[in-house]
Design a protein around this motif. Sequence first.
Motif, mmCIF file in Angstrom:
data_model
loop_
_atom_site.group_PDB
_atom_site.id
_atom_site.type_symbol
_atom_site.label_atom_id
_atom_site.label_comp_id
_atom_site.label_asym_id
_atom_site.label_seq_id
_atom_site.Cartn_x
_atom_site.Cartn_y
_atom_site.Cartn_z
ATOM 1 N N LEU A 66 -56.358 16.543 -30.692
ATOM 2 C CA LEU A 66 -54.984 16.200 -30.051
ATOM 3 C C LEU A 66 -54.434 17.298 -29.373
ATOM 4 N N ASP A 67 -54.533 18.421 -29.572
ATOM 5 C CA ASP A 67 -53.944 19.661 -28.838
ATOM 6 C C ASP A 67 -54.678 20.006 -27.683
ATOM 7 N N GLY A 68 -55.874 19.520 -27.493
ATOM 8 C CA GLY A 68 -56.712 19.872 -26.446
ATOM 9 C C GLY A 68 -57.391 21.042 -26.558
ATOM 10 N N LEU A 69 -57.805 21.375 -27.852
ATOM 11 C CA LEU A 69 -58.369 22.886 -28.054
ATOM 12 C C LEU A 69 -59.803 22.653 -28.796
ATOM 13 N N PHE A 70 -60.003 21.555 -28.879
ATOM 14 C CA PHE A 70 -61.127 21.306 -29.955
ATOM 15 C C PHE A 70 -62.382 21.949 -29.358
ATOM 16 N N ASP A 71 -63.238 22.514 -30.300
ATOM 17 C CA ASP A 71 -64.341 23.111 -29.706
ATOM 18 C C ASP A 71 -65.642 22.690 -30.947
ATOM 19 N N ASP A 72 -66.418 22.143 -30.528
ATOM 20 C CA ASP A 72 -67.578 21.774 -31.647
ATOM 21 C C ASP A 72 -68.045 22.918 -32.322
ATOM 22 N N ARG A 73 -68.209 24.098 -31.751
ATOM 23 C CA ARG A 73 -68.768 25.328 -32.286
ATOM 24 C C ARG A 73 -68.092 25.653 -33.347
ATOM 25 N N VAL A 74 -66.577 25.764 -33.066
ATOM 26 C CA VAL A 74 -65.762 26.244 -33.834
ATOM 27 C C VAL A 74 -65.483 25.272 -35.101
ATOM 28 N N PHE A 75 -65.481 23.884 -34.786
ATOM 29 C CA PHE A 75 -65.254 22.887 -35.789
ATOM 30 C C PHE A 75 -66.448 23.286 -36.903
ATOM 31 N N LEU A 76 -67.552 23.210 -36.438
ATOM 32 C CA LEU A 76 -68.894 23.184 -37.290
ATOM 33 C C LEU A 76 -68.722 24.569 -38.142
ATOM 34 N N VAL A 77 -68.589 25.896 -37.606
ATOM 35 C CA VAL A 77 -68.233 26.986 -38.280
ATOM 36 C C VAL A 77 -67.203 26.840 -39.454
ATOM 37 N N SER A 78 -66.067 26.157 -38.947
ATOM 38 C CA SER A 78 -65.070 26.048 -39.656
ATOM 39 C C SER A 78 -65.317 25.374 -40.928
ATOM 40 N N PHE A 79 -65.932 24.058 -40.683
ATOM 41 C CA PHE A 79 -66.415 23.276 -41.650
ATOM 42 C C PHE A 79 -67.493 23.892 -42.674
ATOM 43 N N LEU A 80 -68.314 24.443 -42.381
ATOM 44 C CA LEU A 80 -69.384 25.187 -43.296
ATOM 45 C C LEU A 80 -68.707 26.350 -43.748
ATOM 46 N N SER A 81 -67.919 27.246 -43.304
ATOM 47 C CA SER A 81 -67.483 28.473 -43.787
ATOM 48 C C SER A 81 -66.454 27.975 -44.949
ATOM 49 N N ASN A 82 -65.747 26.985 -44.612
ATOM 50 C CA ASN A 82 -64.673 26.484 -45.748
ATOM 51 C C ASN A 82 -65.131 26.205 -47.113
#
Length: 110
Positions: A48-64
């Motif tokens: 929604l903020d226009g800052l989405f990056d699929d690589r960051v999302f995947l790394v965030s998901f797995l690391s969390n």
Amino acid sequence: MIAVVGLIVGVVAGLFLQPTVPVALQPYLPIAVVAALDALFGGFRAMLDGLFDDRVFLVSFLSNVVVAAFIVFLGDQLGVGSQLSTAVVVVLGIRIFSNAAAIRRHLFKA
């Protein structure tokens, strides 16, 4: 869009197949779900903020998920598993509600 379709397919498959979780992994499932929800809400907020990056999302998901599971594992080894599980849920819950509030403000301007 692929992630949303995958999420819907996963939820429907889980409802119909009703998989069983091995007893050894049951303490980790709620923490993994909360950590995944945290990454999901964070990703939606970033989109929604226009800052989405699929690589960051995947790394965030797995690391969390990995860090949360490690904290619970460490707590189990130290004999304070339920206390650390509660701490993880509280911290991730605060992040989920913070992201939900940002999403609400963005969508409803309120």
